[in-house]
Design an enzyme around this catalytic site. Structure first.
Site, PDB file in Angstrom:
ATOM      1  NE  ARG A 120     -12.595   0.346   0.551  1.00 23.55           N
ATOM      2  CZ  ARG A 120     -13.281  -0.191   1.546  1.00 23.55           C
ATOM      3  NH1 ARG A 120     -14.562   0.086   1.683  1.00 23.55           N
ATOM      4  NH2 ARG A 120     -12.705  -0.983   2.413  1.00 23.55           N
ATOM      5  CG  ASP A 129      -7.866  -3.294  -2.793  1.00 22.42           C
ATOM      6  OD1 ASP A 129      -8.295  -4.245  -3.463  1.00 22.42           O
ATOM      7  OD2 ASP A 129      -8.245  -3.073  -1.633  1.00 22.42           O
ATOM      8  CG  ASP A 163      -2.175  -0.908   0.884  1.00 22.86           C
ATOM      9  OD1 ASP A 163      -2.601  -0.961  -0.287  1.00 22.86           O
ATOM     10  OD2 ASP A 163      -2.675  -1.565   1.810  1.00 22.86           O
TER      11      ASP A 163
HETATM   12  N1  GLY Z   1      -7.487  -1.245   0.234  1.00 20.03           N
HETATM   13  C1  GLY Z   1      -8.211  -1.770   1.315  1.00 20.03           C
HETATM   14  C2  GLY Z   1      -9.600  -1.282   1.363  1.00 20.03           C
HETATM   15  O1  GLY Z   1     -10.072  -0.646   0.427  1.00 20.03           O
HETATM   16  O2  GLY Z   1     -10.248  -1.525   2.376  1.00 20.03           O
END
Ligand code: GLY
Length: 391
Positions: A232, A160, A100
């Site tokens: 998401r 993500d 991340d």
């Molecule tokens: N990238 C982790 C989330 O969106 O919760």
């Protein structure tokens, strides 16, 4: 459900909503200048936290957006405190053994470099890019999301990560070293090939074979089930495809953007804010969607994606759809009364436990740090169409 006559957010409404956000950011400076903001609120109030979560770049991003709009030095000084903290974190490798790095370093440190030429911001962001490429797996061509590198049970990437790879395109432009962009490109191609299903929906995580590098299967972590559509994750797919197209001009990414966006927009309930998993609005599903929490943050991310692609292609219909999503958020989900919340946007969902997923339950029906950031980014994009992105 987006209709031809759905109400849209006007420029004046966007400006008023952004100014309301800035007022709240200013109120929060005292609590969150030398401390970070937790990933999500507790009863709609964010606690402080150490700078060791994957989300601590979003609050500095909000401060930078407030600085851009107001040019008030108080915002700049507070944001620079966070740049120092982010620099300390990467220099000391504190909780950076995951992918991340873009979420952490683009809205905090790349922003600092772009806006005020902060050398510390630039060097911290380049170190973060180096950390990110250290997770690249040549067997399978992907950036491993979590866990010990190369381990069979951790040999996967997640959708993500399309928001982490822009840091690599930036690092290549900044340093002249093509290796970062090359890894971003290889990872993105792997992701586009495997993570988007035939109907335009996405898998959250995707396992690869650690011996051969062959694609294996999709699995969820935060979605309801392996074959459902975590809202998401879908939104990261939408905005991530637009950013990939921006930096690589690959027509496949443009198609991926439209497929993922069309799917997302087809699964919105009447008020245009999704349930945390899109299975709850599938007419064929047995679940009673009405009782499930929403994830307002997904709409903010998709609105940014629609506006980003509109700014690249001039497609006014994408901008209209973004304004429809934002109208719903501004009217019904934004924090209006600051005595009830120190966040910007209510009704987000970080991770909700289901019988079929593997997540730790956290932040259900709360404000989320990224929801607040992308809400402000989307409003900024409307108010200032020439806005230079931090990604
Ligand atoms: N990238 C982790 C989330 O969106 O919760």
């Amino acid at each position: 459900m987006i209709r031809d006559n759905s109400p849209v957010l006007t420029d004046e409404e966007a400006r008023a909503a952004l100014e309301k956000c800035i007022e709240q950011v200013r109120r929060n400076l005292g609590e969150f200048t030398t401390s970070s903001q937790n990933h999500s609120s507790v009863n709609n109030f964010y606690p402080q936290c150490k700078n060791d979560q994957w989300t601590t770049g979003f609050w500095p991003g909000e401060i930078w957006l407030a600085y851009e709009y107001t040019k008030d030095e108080a915002f700049k000084n507070a944001a620079l405190e966070h740049v120092k903290s982010m620099n300390y974190r990467i220099e000391n490798k504190i909780s950076v053994d995951h992918h991340d790095m873009g979420f952490l370093y683009s809205p905090s440190c790349v922003a600092a470099w772009k806006l005020i030429k902060s050398d510390m911001g630039r060097s911290a962001a380049i170190k973060a890019a180096d950390q990110l490429i250290s997770r690249f797996q040549t067997k399978g061509n992907f950036i491993q999301a979590w866990g010990a590198l190369g381990e069979k049970d951790n040999y996967r990437y997640i959708v993500d990560c399309l928001l982490n790879t822009p840091l690599l395109y930036w690092a290549s432009r900044e340093t002249g070293d093509k290796k970062y962009a090359e890894i971003a490109r290889l990872h993105t191609q792997t992701c586009m090939k495997n993570s988007i299903r035939a109907d335009g929906s996405t898998f959250h995580t995707f396992f690869m074979d650690c011996e051969t590098g062959a694609p294996l299967y999709g699995r969820t972590c935060q979605g309801y089930a392996d074959d459902s559509v975590w809202a998401r994750g879908q939104s990261w797919g939408v905005y991530g495809s637009s950013l990939a197209y921006r930096y690589d001009r690959n027509e496949e990414y443009l198609k991926a953007f439209h497929r993922t966006a069309d799917f997302y927009l087809s699964r919105l309930p009447e008020d245009n804010v999704p349930y945390w998993d899109m299975i709850f609005n599938d007419d064929n599903a047995v679940h009673d969607g009405e009782t499930e929490p929403r994830d307002s943050s997904s709409d903010c991310i998709v609105a940014c994606g629609l506006l980003d692609m509109a700014s690249q292609t001039g497609d006014k219909e994408l901008e209209r759809k973004a304004r429809v999503l934002l109208k719903a958020l501004v009217d019904k989900y934004a924090v209006k009364d600051f005595s009830k919340s120190n966040g910007l946007l209510l009704h987000g969902t970080y991770s909700k436990k289901s019988p079929y997923n593997t997540c730790t339950p956290e932040g259900v029906d709360e404000c989320t740090s990224w929801g607040d950031y992308f809400y402000m980014e989307a409003l900024t994009r409307i108010v200032n169409p020439a806005w230079e992105l931090y990604w």
